[in-house]
Design an enzyme around this catalytic site. Structure first.
Site, PDB file in Angstrom:
ATOM      1  N   ALA A  66      37.713  34.679  35.433  1.00  0.00           N
ATOM      2  CA  ALA A  66      36.417  35.243  35.775  1.00  0.00           C
ATOM      3  C   ALA A  66      35.396  34.667  34.802  1.00  0.00           C
ATOM      4  O   ALA A  66      35.757  34.205  33.714  1.00  0.00           O
ATOM      5  CB  ALA A  66      36.476  36.759  35.662  1.00  0.00           C
ATOM      6  N   GLY A 109      41.403  35.556  36.117  1.00  0.00           N
ATOM      7  CA  GLY A 109      41.036  35.676  37.528  1.00  0.00           C
ATOM      8  C   GLY A 109      41.522  34.501  38.368  1.00  0.00           C
ATOM      9  O   GLY A 109      41.756  34.649  39.572  1.00  0.00           O
ATOM     10  N   GLU A 112      44.959  35.279  39.210  1.00  0.00           N
ATOM     11  CA  GLU A 112      44.930  36.408  40.146  1.00  0.00           C
ATOM     12  C   GLU A 112      44.523  35.969  41.547  1.00  0.00           C
ATOM     13  O   GLU A 112      45.074  36.440  42.540  1.00  0.00           O
ATOM     14  CB  GLU A 112      43.977  37.490  39.610  1.00  0.00           C
ATOM     15  CG  GLU A 112      44.513  38.119  38.326  1.00  0.00           C
ATOM     16  CD  GLU A 112      43.488  38.998  37.625  1.00  0.00           C
ATOM     17  OE1 GLU A 112      42.419  38.480  37.239  1.00  0.00           O
ATOM     18  OE2 GLU A 112      43.745  40.198  37.483  1.00  0.00           O
ATOM     19  N   GLU A 132      43.388  37.820  29.348  1.00  0.00           N
ATOM     20  CA  GLU A 132      42.296  38.795  29.170  1.00  0.00           C
ATOM     21  C   GLU A 132      42.402  39.573  27.868  1.00  0.00           C
ATOM     22  O   GLU A 132      41.397  39.941  27.262  1.00  0.00           O
ATOM     23  CB  GLU A 132      42.276  39.777  30.342  1.00  0.00           C
ATOM     24  CG  GLU A 132      41.813  39.181  31.667  1.00  0.00           C
ATOM     25  CD  GLU A 132      42.923  38.582  32.502  1.00  0.00           C
ATOM     26  OE1 GLU A 132      44.040  38.346  31.959  1.00  0.00           O
ATOM     27  OE2 GLU A 132      42.696  38.334  33.688  1.00  0.00           O
TER      28      GLU A 132
HETATM   29  N1  CO8 Z   1      34.070  31.811  31.993  1.00  0.00           N
HETATM   30  C1  CO8 Z   1      32.936  31.144  31.729  1.00  0.00           C
HETATM   31  N2  CO8 Z   1      32.914  29.859  31.317  1.00  0.00           N
HETATM   32  C2  CO8 Z   1      34.099  29.260  31.141  1.00  0.00           C
HETATM   33  C3  CO8 Z   1      35.326  29.906  31.377  1.00  0.00           C
HETATM   34  C4  CO8 Z   1      35.288  31.244  31.821  1.00  0.00           C
HETATM   35  N3  CO8 Z   1      36.404  31.925  32.115  1.00  0.00           N
HETATM   36  N4  CO8 Z   1      36.321  29.037  31.101  1.00  0.00           N
HETATM   37  C5  CO8 Z   1      35.744  27.883  30.704  1.00  0.00           C
HETATM   38  N5  CO8 Z   1      34.397  28.008  30.733  1.00  0.00           N
HETATM   39  C6  CO8 Z   1      33.393  26.997  30.360  1.00  0.00           C
HETATM   40  C7  CO8 Z   1      33.342  26.798  28.875  1.00  0.00           C
HETATM   41  O1  CO8 Z   1      32.544  27.798  28.288  1.00  0.00           O
HETATM   42  C8  CO8 Z   1      32.740  25.418  28.783  1.00  0.00           C
HETATM   43  O2  CO8 Z   1      31.364  25.508  29.000  1.00  0.00           O
HETATM   44  P1  CO8 Z   1      30.348  24.809  27.947  1.00  0.00           P
HETATM   45  O3  CO8 Z   1      30.669  23.348  28.016  1.00  0.00           O
HETATM   46  O4  CO8 Z   1      28.997  25.151  28.504  1.00  0.00           O
HETATM   47  O5  CO8 Z   1      30.644  25.407  26.626  1.00  0.00           O
HETATM   48  C9  CO8 Z   1      33.333  24.703  29.981  1.00  0.00           C
HETATM   49  O6  CO8 Z   1      33.780  25.738  30.876  1.00  0.00           O
HETATM   50  C10 CO8 Z   1      34.533  23.849  29.635  1.00  0.00           C
HETATM   51  O7  CO8 Z   1      35.476  24.667  28.955  1.00  0.00           O
HETATM   52  P2  CO8 Z   1      36.110  24.276  27.523  1.00  0.00           P
HETATM   53  O8  CO8 Z   1      35.166  23.394  26.760  1.00  0.00           O
HETATM   54  O9  CO8 Z   1      36.561  25.521  26.868  1.00  0.00           O
HETATM   55  O10 CO8 Z   1      37.343  23.398  28.021  1.00  0.00           O
HETATM   56  P3  CO8 Z   1      38.704  23.153  27.217  1.00  0.00           P
HETATM   57  O11 CO8 Z   1      39.415  22.096  27.976  1.00  0.00           O
HETATM   58  O12 CO8 Z   1      38.435  22.952  25.768  1.00  0.00           O
HETATM   59  O13 CO8 Z   1      39.523  24.548  27.329  1.00  0.00           O
HETATM   60  C11 CO8 Z   1      40.419  26.491  28.471  1.00  0.00           C
HETATM   61  C12 CO8 Z   1      39.989  25.000  28.574  1.00  0.00           C
HETATM   62  C13 CO8 Z   1      41.617  26.633  27.540  1.00  0.00           C
HETATM   63  C14 CO8 Z   1      40.776  26.958  29.879  1.00  0.00           C
HETATM   64  C15 CO8 Z   1      39.256  27.327  27.914  1.00  0.00           C
HETATM   65  O14 CO8 Z   1      38.072  27.014  28.656  1.00  0.00           O
HETATM   66  C16 CO8 Z   1      39.454  28.820  28.017  1.00  0.00           C
HETATM   67  O15 CO8 Z   1      40.190  29.411  27.231  1.00  0.00           O
HETATM   68  N6  CO8 Z   1      38.753  29.491  28.988  1.00  0.00           N
HETATM   69  C17 CO8 Z   1      38.816  30.938  29.151  1.00  0.00           C
HETATM   70  C18 CO8 Z   1      40.111  31.374  29.783  1.00  0.00           C
HETATM   71  C19 CO8 Z   1      40.133  32.860  29.913  1.00  0.00           C
HETATM   72  O16 CO8 Z   1      40.138  33.625  28.966  1.00  0.00           O
HETATM   73  N7  CO8 Z   1      40.145  33.352  31.155  1.00  0.00           N
HETATM   74  C20 CO8 Z   1      40.192  34.759  31.456  1.00  0.00           C
HETATM   75  C21 CO8 Z   1      38.817  35.252  31.734  1.00  0.00           C
HETATM   76  S1  CO8 Z   1      38.762  37.016  31.981  1.00  0.00           S
HETATM   77  C22 CO8 Z   1      39.317  37.232  33.566  1.00  0.00           C
HETATM   78  O17 CO8 Z   1      39.569  36.321  34.259  1.00  0.00           O
HETATM   79  C23 CO8 Z   1      39.498  38.591  34.160  1.00  0.00           C
HETATM   80  C24 CO8 Z   1      38.768  39.603  33.412  1.00  0.00           C
HETATM   81  C25 CO8 Z   1      39.064  40.931  34.011  1.00  0.00           C
HETATM   82  C26 CO8 Z   1      37.942  41.842  33.715  1.00  0.00           C
HETATM   83  C27 CO8 Z   1      38.098  43.077  34.508  1.00  0.00           C
HETATM   84  C28 CO8 Z   1      36.724  43.620  34.872  1.00  0.00           C
HETATM   85  C29 CO8 Z   1      36.783  44.645  36.015  1.00  0.00           C
END
Ligand code: CO8
Length: 258
Positions: A66, A109, A112, A132
């Site tokens: 997400a 997400g 999911e 998460e």
């Molecule tokens: N959301 C927003 N932006 C993201 C996300 C994300 N989930 N993942 C990556 N991006 C963005 C980065 O911020 C980056 O943007 P910018 O260049 O502007 O800084 C761009 O995408 C590229 O990402 P990275 O530079 O981080 O790329 P890497 O190759 O270095 O790393 C990873 C890749 C390991 C996948 C890393 O991006 C990462 O850890 N991402 C987050 C993964 C994560 O934690 N996902 C879970 C999110 S929470 C969720 O899905 C459910 C929440 C449930 C909430 C319940 C509410 C009801």
């Protein structure tokens, strides 16, 4: 025909393909992407020219979760009033088979969403996880439920509590993934599988999906009773007559209801 910003859609024969397309954010699932994907799935689901749907991402990411930046400032009341992520439930209500073709990250997400589809085909580059907990939250689009049903408590707890990722091999061994293919063959394989399904009798494929899905919702006795009723009812269909006649006559069936 819709114009979309965060996804690309196309049709190849009777197969609809939805490609998640937010390359700047590794296909993070923001509200617009959710609405557009659900709109596309719902309209393909209703389209008689479509027999199966493929959802895919990029080489690097199916979806990295997400959209964290969009969620970060929200309050609990915002999330509740907006019923954040509820639209994804409509995707799981689609009646036609949906294949998730996953390469790269399928995290949070993204994992999911892939699990809400019916068949998960993974590239050898795929990485699955529910990270998460590292963000101070828990899965919110069904991860704690669908992952547990798919891989059992042991691995679901491991993944949800540590936030670690698992590779395609581990995901296949655990029962999350139906098939693993080399990354360069991912889309072709998904299209072939979707094309095979789209070539079956449509109501039969839909009933097969409905019957397997029912196993998640009910007891074994009720589930078998449900299956048996569908099975019996199919003997009123032309496609049962055609499918069985074709076998006896040693030819390929030509189903009417496609
Ligand atoms: N959301 C927003 N932006 C993201 C996300 C994300 N989930 N993942 C990556 N991006 C963005 C980065 O911020 C980056 O943007 P910018 O260049 O502007 O800084 C761009 O995408 C590229 O990402 P990275 O530079 O981080 O790329 P890497 O190759 O270095 O790393 C990873 C890749 C390991 C996948 C890393 O991006 C990462 O850890 N991402 C987050 C993964 C994560 O934690 N996902 C879970 C999110 S929470 C969720 O899905 C459910 C929440 C449930 C909430 C319940 C509410 C009801």
């Amino acid at each position: 025909n819709h114009e979309f910003e965060t996804i690309r859609v196309r049709q190849e024969g009777r197969v609809a393909v939805i490609t998640l397309h937010r390359p700047e954010a590794l296909n993070a699932l923001n509200q617009m992407l959710m609405q557009e994907t659900v709109t596309a799935v719902t309209s393909f689901d209703r389209d008689p020219e479509v027999g199966a749907i493929v959802i895919t991402g990029s080489e690097k990411a199916f979806a990295a979760g997400a959209d964290i930046k969009e969620m970060a400032p929200k309050t609990s009341v915002d999330m509740y009033l907006d019923d954040w992520f509820a639209a994804w439930d409509r995707l799981a209500q689609a009646r036609k088979p949906i294949i998730a073709a996953v390469a790269g990250y399928a995290l949070g997400g993204g994992c999911e969403l892939a699990m809400a589809c019916d068949i998960l085909i993974a590239a050898d580059t795929a990485k699955f996880g529910q990270p998460e907990i590292k963000l101070g939250v828990i899965p919110g689009i069904g991860g704690s439920q669908r992952l547990t049903r798919a891989v059992g408590k042991a691995k679901a707890m491991d993944l949800c509590l540590t936030g670690r990722t698992m590779d395609a091999d581990e995901a296949e061994r655990a029962g999350l993934v139906a098939r693993i293919v080399p990354a360069e063959e991912l889309l072709a394989t998904a299209l072939t599988v979707a094309g095979q399904i789209a070539g079956m009798s449509m109501p039969v494929a839909m009933m097969a999906k409905e019957a397997v899905d029912r196993s998640y919702e009910t007891t074994l006795t009720e589930g078998i009773r449900f299956e048996r009723r569908l099975f019996h009812s199919l003997f009123a269909s032309q496609d049962q007559k055609e499918g069985m006649a074709a076998f006896v006559e040693k030819r390929s069936p030509t189903f009417v209801h496609r």
